[in-house]
Design an enzyme around this catalytic site. Sequence first.
Site, PDB file in Angstrom:
ATOM      1  N   TYR A 157       4.738   8.678  -7.731  1.00 46.46           N
ATOM      2  CA  TYR A 157       3.338   9.031  -7.441  1.00 46.46           C
ATOM      3  C   TYR A 157       2.966  10.356  -8.126  1.00 46.46           C
ATOM      4  CZ  TYR A 157      -0.999   8.688  -4.729  1.00 46.46           C
ATOM      5  OH  TYR A 157      -2.311   8.565  -4.328  1.00 46.46           O
ATOM      6  N   LYS A 164      -3.821  14.604  -4.639  1.00 43.88           N
ATOM      7  CA  LYS A 164      -4.262  14.232  -3.280  1.00 43.88           C
ATOM      8  C   LYS A 164      -4.145  15.435  -2.333  1.00 43.88           C
ATOM      9  CE  LYS A 164      -5.390   9.861  -3.869  1.00 43.88           C
ATOM     10  NZ  LYS A 164      -6.809   9.518  -4.051  1.00 43.88           N
ATOM     11  N   ARG A 194      -2.572  -3.380  -2.347  1.00 39.99           N
ATOM     12  CA  ARG A 194      -2.540  -3.863  -3.732  1.00 39.99           C
ATOM     13  C   ARG A 194      -3.956  -3.909  -4.323  1.00 39.99           C
ATOM     14  NH1 ARG A 194       1.595  -7.068  -5.689  1.00 39.99           N
ATOM     15  NH2 ARG A 194       2.062  -7.761  -3.591  1.00 39.99           N
ATOM     16  N   THR A 195      -4.247  -2.968  -5.229  1.00 41.46           N
ATOM     17  CA  THR A 195      -5.549  -2.903  -5.907  1.00 41.46           C
ATOM     18  C   THR A 195      -5.291  -2.656  -7.392  1.00 41.46           C
ATOM     19  OG1 THR A 195      -5.686  -0.521  -5.662  1.00 41.46           O
ATOM     20  CG2 THR A 195      -6.641  -1.816  -3.872  1.00 41.46           C
TER      21      THR A 195
END
Length: 257
Positions: A157, A164, A194-195
């Site tokens: 990430y 973030k 899930r995108t």
Amino acid sequence: MGFLQDKKVLITGVASTRSIAWGVAEAMHREGATLAYTYQSDKLKKRVEDVAEQTGSSLVLPLDVQSDEQIAALFGELEQQWGGLDVIVHSIAFAPRSELEGSYIDAVTRGGFATAHDVSVYSLAALAKAARPLMAGRNGAIVTMSYLGAVRTIPNYNVMGVAKASLEANVRYLADSLGPEGTRVNAISAGPIRTLAASGISGFKTMLDESEKRVPLRRNTTIQEVGNAAAFLCSDLASGITGDVLYVDSGYHILGM
Ligand code: 0WD
């Protein structure tokens, strides 16, 4: 009557019907809100127009958050059409794919760091600033989408986690700035879903499979669940909540091991 009746809402970040922003749009529409949408590029325009229609909206405007001109034009148009604005849904993030694999220190670059923060973090402040005169004095609300990677390290990430963390601090500072005008600012920290954006993160499928086995609710979070929470946070039902991060992640964040 829905709890967002008469609220005028700007939805950003719909890229498909899998997008978290689409879950938010559906929930807000159900609760009576009037919606406007943005699309990032001409490639996405038709798709966003099609989904907007499903929520009775034909107000679909261009917005690349890296363009100050487009931001100004967007709120100029909303002022003309609506005269004011009650809610902004900020559901936008981007980092170059090369930043999202391997060890953070190997992957991070000056350019990737700057882009991730510009698109994913500064954009929230930029939209809040430009919308300020339209939102002041209306008990408005702004919501953005964060992830656990802000406060814990998550494999691959990387710079998006750093962004973030900055996004969550951005929420607190904006909440303090805008509170006197009645505008609340909050984040939702969503579980993995899930995108299109998520597919850019190396190993994302493994993350989904693992979290499903371990989370207290034993299932992954849906865009409908995030949508319902966002609708609540942006409604007058949440009038005492600002500067906060609400976890909608099937309980993942409470686990120690
Ligand atoms: O697991 C997940 N999917 C999670 C996502 C867990 C927790 C948080 N989030 C966050 C994301 O970081 C993001 O902030 O939720 C937000 C929405 O993400 P999403 O729904 O997962 O992703 P997607 O459907 O891809 O929508 C994000 C959209 C972009 O889509 P693509 O796939 O084309 O990058 O953000 C938009 C764009 O439509 N976007 C921009 N919009 C305006 N200007 C820009 C830009 N420069 N860059 C990206």
